[in-house]
Write a protein that holds these residues in place. Structure first.
Motif, PDB file in Angstrom:
ATOM      1  N   UNK A   1     -20.620  17.494  47.603  1.00  0.00           N
ATOM      2  CA  UNK A   1     -21.581  16.843  46.713  1.00  0.00           C
ATOM      3  C   UNK A   1     -21.190  15.395  46.438  1.00  0.00           C
ATOM      4  N   UNK A   2     -19.886  15.157  46.264  1.00  0.00           N
ATOM      5  CA  UNK A   2     -19.436  13.783  46.005  1.00  0.00           C
ATOM      6  C   UNK A   2     -19.579  12.908  47.245  1.00  0.00           C
ATOM      7  N   UNK A   3     -19.264  13.446  48.409  1.00  0.00           N
ATOM      8  CA  UNK A   3     -19.402  12.669  49.651  1.00  0.00           C
ATOM      9  C   UNK A   3     -20.847  12.270  49.902  1.00  0.00           C
ATOM     10  N   UNK A   4     -21.765  13.219  49.604  1.00  0.00           N
ATOM     11  CA  UNK A   4     -23.178  12.950  49.843  1.00  0.00           C
ATOM     12  C   UNK A   4     -23.827  12.189  48.691  1.00  0.00           C
ATOM     13  N   UNK A   5     -23.100  12.038  47.572  1.00  0.00           N
ATOM     14  CA  UNK A   5     -23.655  11.339  46.425  1.00  0.00           C
ATOM     15  C   UNK A   5     -24.776  12.089  45.740  1.00  0.00           C
TER      16      UNK A   5
ATOM     17  N   UNK B   1     -26.785  21.728  50.813  1.00  0.00           N
ATOM     18  CA  UNK B   1     -25.528  22.214  51.381  1.00  0.00           C
ATOM     19  C   UNK B   1     -24.493  22.537  50.313  1.00  0.00           C
ATOM     20  N   UNK B   2     -24.272  21.683  49.294  1.00  0.00           N
ATOM     21  CA  UNK B   2     -23.295  22.066  48.258  1.00  0.00           C
ATOM     22  C   UNK B   2     -23.654  23.370  47.554  1.00  0.00           C
TER      23      UNK B   2
ATOM     24  N   UNK C   1     -23.206  23.416  36.815  1.00  0.00           N
ATOM     25  CA  UNK C   1     -23.391  24.671  36.086  1.00  0.00           C
ATOM     26  C   UNK C   1     -23.410  25.865  37.041  1.00  0.00           C
ATOM     27  N   UNK C   2     -24.068  25.715  38.180  1.00  0.00           N
ATOM     28  CA  UNK C   2     -24.118  26.801  39.164  1.00  0.00           C
ATOM     29  C   UNK C   2     -22.713  27.112  39.673  1.00  0.00           C
ATOM     30  N   UNK C   3     -21.924  26.071  39.919  1.00  0.00           N
ATOM     31  CA  UNK C   3     -20.555  26.252  40.392  1.00  0.00           C
ATOM     32  C   UNK C   3     -19.720  27.009  39.363  1.00  0.00           C
TER      33      UNK C   3
END
Length: 245
Positions: A59-63, A14-15, A71-73
């Motif tokens: 990403x942080x919520x899901x760990x 999802x992220x 890098x993709x971001x």
């Protein structure tokens, strides 16, 4: 079942899907700006801002924050918050300047790329702080996109200093991005009920202003944030009280 053959859960991708949405916004913004559709091109940059704010939080919520995701971001951000706003501003405002206009836009792209590269290094090696070092590239992109929206509604006055300011704006934002000026961030929300009520009320007022007058609201908000770094240098610095001996 071996670890490398575990099926991917939807939550793990999802992220990256949100980052792809950010990248798509930048790509579509470039296409629309090249066709003269400046308002939707600017709107897509702001939509990319929304995707960018969600992918890291998710990403942080899901760990599941990974080096690949970081890098993709950043690669997506170079397009959406570097190339797309520079191209939009160049097409809409800087076209009469010719090569000087495109050089101005290119300097903005370089500044955004350097800012993102430095952010990646600092996020892996430094301790969390209450401020960013240098103007974040999404905020710089929001400044150009907001002013582009405003320009489509209220054309620039035909005065020399305004046109010179428009030419120098992208390099100035690039300088702010690669500077070490502190910019406060809003990652740490208030916890007491009094501050939360003010925060929610302010956010509601901001959304209302966007709905009523999006051109002015976005231009003033992002432009004001970009100026907050240099203005902070002119204000008296607060120093913690000295400990009594």
């Amino acid at each position: 079942m071996n670890a490398e053959h575990k099926p991917l859960r939807p939550s793990t991708v999802l992220p990256s899907l949100l980052t792809t949405g950010n990248l798509l916004c930048g790509f579509l913004s470039l296409i629309l700006a090249s066709q003269g559709a400046y308002r939707p091109a600017a709107a897509l940059i702001f939509l990319g801002l929304l995707f960018d704010s969600l992918d890291g939080q998710m990403a942080r919520w899901l760990g599941i924050a990974t080096d690949f995701g970081i890098e993709y971001d950043s690669l997506a951000d170079v397009i959406t918050f570097g190339v797309a706003p520079a191209f939009l501003w160049g097409q809409l405002v800087l076209a009469p300047w010719g090569r000087a206009g495109w050089l101005s836009g290119f300097l903005f792209v370089v500044g955004a790329a350097l800012r993102l590269a430095r952010f990646n290094i600092q996020s892996n090696s430094s301790q969390p702080t209450d401020h960013f070092q240098g103007l974040p590239s999404p905020s710089a992109a929001g400044t150009l996109a907001g002013l582009s929206l405003l320009t489509t509604k209220t054309p620039l006055p035909s005065t020399v200093w305004i046109h010179w300011g428009a030419l120098l704006l992208p390099p100035a934002l690039a300088a702010l991005m690669i500077s070490t000026l502190p910019y406060r961030h809003f990652k740490h929300l208030p916890r007491d009920s009094f501050r939360i009520s003010w925060f929610v009320g302010g956010f509601a007022a901001f959304v209302t202003l966007i709905l009523v007058a999006p051109h002015w609201t976005l231009a003033i908000t992002f432009g004001g944030y970009a100026l907050s770094g240099p203005i902070g240098l002119l204000l008296p610095q607060r120093h913690p009280p000295a400990e009594e001996t």
